[in-house]
Design a protein around this motif. Structure first.
Motif, PDB file in Angstrom:
ATOM      1  N   ARG A   1       0.874  -1.125   0.029  1.00 24.59           N
ATOM      2  CA  ARG A   1      -0.099   0.011   0.061  1.00 24.59           C
ATOM      3  C   ARG A   1       0.890   1.405   0.033  1.00 24.59           C
ATOM      4  N   LEU A   2       1.968   1.335   1.026  1.00 27.11           N
ATOM      5  CA  LEU A   2       2.873   2.475   0.987  1.00 27.11           C
ATOM      6  C   LEU A   2       3.481   2.767  -0.516  1.00 27.11           C
ATOM      7  N   PHE A   3       3.899   1.444  -1.334  1.00 25.18           N
ATOM      8  CA  PHE A   3       4.503   1.575  -2.464  1.00 25.18           C
ATOM      9  C   PHE A   3       3.769   2.354  -3.492  1.00 25.18           C
ATOM     10  N   ASN A   4       2.550   2.095  -3.383  1.00 24.41           N
ATOM     11  CA  ASN A   4       1.442   2.703  -4.377  1.00 24.41           C
ATOM     12  C   ASN A   4       0.851   3.861  -3.913  1.00 24.41           C
TER      13      ASN A   4
ATOM     14  N   CYS B   1       5.877   5.457  -5.173  1.00 22.71           N
ATOM     15  CA  CYS B   1       7.197   4.775  -5.473  1.00 22.71           C
ATOM     16  C   CYS B   1       6.843   4.101  -6.690  1.00 22.71           C
ATOM     17  N   ALA B   2       5.707   3.581  -6.871  1.00 18.11           N
ATOM     18  CA  ALA B   2       5.232   2.779  -7.935  1.00 18.11           C
ATOM     19  C   ALA B   2       5.454   3.619  -9.381  1.00 18.11           C
ATOM     20  N   GLN B   3       4.932   5.019  -9.335  1.00 20.37           N
ATOM     21  CA  GLN B   3       5.089   5.698 -10.305  1.00 20.37           C
ATOM     22  C   GLN B   3       6.348   5.845 -11.024  1.00 20.37           C
TER      23      GLN B   3
ATOM     24  N   ARG C   1      18.554   3.889   4.246  1.00 18.26           N
ATOM     25  CA  ARG C   1      19.223   5.223   4.068  1.00 18.26           C
ATOM     26  C   ARG C   1      18.788   5.564   2.571  1.00 18.26           C
ATOM     27  N   ARG C   2      18.876   4.492   1.689  1.00 16.98           N
ATOM     28  CA  ARG C   2      18.255   4.739   0.046  1.00 16.98           C
ATOM     29  C   ARG C   2      16.896   5.110   0.109  1.00 16.98           C
ATOM     30  N   LEU C   3      16.058   4.540   0.908  1.00 21.73           N
ATOM     31  CA  LEU C   3      14.704   4.824   0.664  1.00 21.73           C
ATOM     32  C   LEU C   3      14.425   6.223   1.229  1.00 21.73           C
ATOM     33  N   ARG C   4      15.152   6.704   2.097  1.00 18.76           N
ATOM     34  CA  ARG C   4      14.845   7.942   2.696  1.00 18.76           C
ATOM     35  C   ARG C   4      15.271   9.062   1.568  1.00 18.76           C
TER      36      ARG C   4
END
Ligand code: HEC
Ligand code: HEC
Length: 279
Positions: free
Chosen positions: A182-185, A195-197, A235-238
């Motif tokens: 859900r967070l990814f979308n 993130c998905a876009q 760290r990468r995701l942030r």
């Protein structure tokens, strides 16, 4: 004269980092504007033709990852090997006291994280290492992104190099996996992008002249050229969250863990490259 040499070099690194961030932001903004028009049709590449970001890297960066003598993260792996044997805490135990030879006991282990433990708690590899520090060794946890934590996770992850990611959907991780998806979308930040876009719908296309990867977490911890340091997946995701002008989730937060779990599951069966090099 090391002093007069080191100053312009630091400036160069700083300006390069700043330039990258500005370019990321400018292109992400035009991408946001572009996406708010037409409908999106491209499917998530998962299921067919999944690709590690390695495939998108320059020959020089690939060579740096492939050759342990050129890969700057090799130092972290070697530090981790030393820490593995180091006695710490009230119980006078090293990692090796309980786990023995890491080349045997840790083979394939990193490929199975994040994982739900017997107590029902979702743990990343670094979370597990810190839990062994506090509960098994009777000492303090390592700080997020600290040298010893990155070193031990690089050493443990390196024992799974070339092995497939084994994270599957289970009754125990189901709820966290669904949250991660859900967070990814979910659109986020001032740029209102998910993130998905970028990583599903636009992967392979260019952002500021650089290809957008599919975001498979196959190489962590990584040595990142832009950081000039070894760093974690968190760290990468942030960095990506800051890129879309969102308040980044805290290190160790449930959100980052759930995203990590979703990304690992999405990359299941892909081989681990740890420790990787990324631009
Ligand atoms: C006193 C014994 C002990 C010590 C010392 C210890 N561990 Fe553990 N470790 C365990 C046990 C038991 C487990 C099984 C999971 C659990 O219940 O925590 C485990 C699990 C793990 C796992 C996950 C294994 C898997 O298959 O999922 C990793 C990775 C790990 N430990 C790393 C470390 C590292 C790194 C250190 C040193 C910083 C360390 N451990 C120190 C006992 C220990
Ligand atoms: C505006 C587009 C964009 C958005 C939105 C975005 N990213 Fe990224 N992401 C990138 C780009 C571009 C890179 C790689 C280039 C770089 O180093 O900056 C990247 C790199 C990554 C990587 C590293 C892959 C590797 O091989 O190491 C991961 C993982 C990742 N992103 C996950 C996410 C997640 C999760 C989100 C949502 C919270 C997100 N990204 C949001 C553009 C984006």
């Amino acid at each position: 004269m090391p002093r007069s040499e080191s100053i312009p070099r630091m400036h160069k690194v700083f300006l390069f980092g700043l330039f990258n961030k500005l370019v990321f932001l400018a292109t992400a903004m035009s991408l946001a504007a572009f996406l708010s028009f037409g409908a999106l049709s491209q499917a998530d590449p998962v299921g067919h033709e999944r690709q590690s970001s390695y495939a998108l890297m320059s020959p020089d960066t690939k060579a740096m990852q492939d050759d342990p003598l050129l890969n700057p993260a090799t130092f972290a792996v070697l530090d981790g090997q030393v820490l593995w044997q180091e006695v710490a805490g009230k119980k006078n135990q090293s990692c090796a006291s309980c786990h023995g030879d890491a080349t045997v006991s840790m083979k394939g282990v990193a490929a199975s994280f994040p994982k739900v433990n017997a107590a029902g708690q979702l743990l990343s590899l670094t979370g597990q290492i810190n839990q062994c520090r506090t509960e098994r060794q009777g000492t303090t946890p390592f700080a997020f992104e600290s040298k010893p934590l990155l070193a031990l996770s690089a050493f443990v992850a390196n024992q799974s190099k070339g092995m497939p990611i084994t994270v599957e959907r289970t009754p125990a991780n189901e709820a966290a996996l669904v949250s991660g998806q859900r967070l990814f979308n979910q659109r986020m930040g001032q740029l209102n992008l998910s993130c998905a876009q970028c990583h599903a719908e636009r992967s392979g296309q260019k952002l500021a002249g650089n290809p957008i990867p599919q975001a498979h977490p196959t190489a962590y911890p990584i040595y990142r050229l832009e950081w000039q340091a070894v760093g974690s997946l968190e760290r990468r995701l942030r960095n990506c969250l800051v890129g879309v002008r969102a308040e980044p989730y805290a290190f160790g937060s449930a959100e980052l863990l759930e995203l990590e779990l979703f990304l690992a599951w999405r990359a299941r069966a892909m081989p681990l490259e740890s420790p990787g090099v990324r631009p």
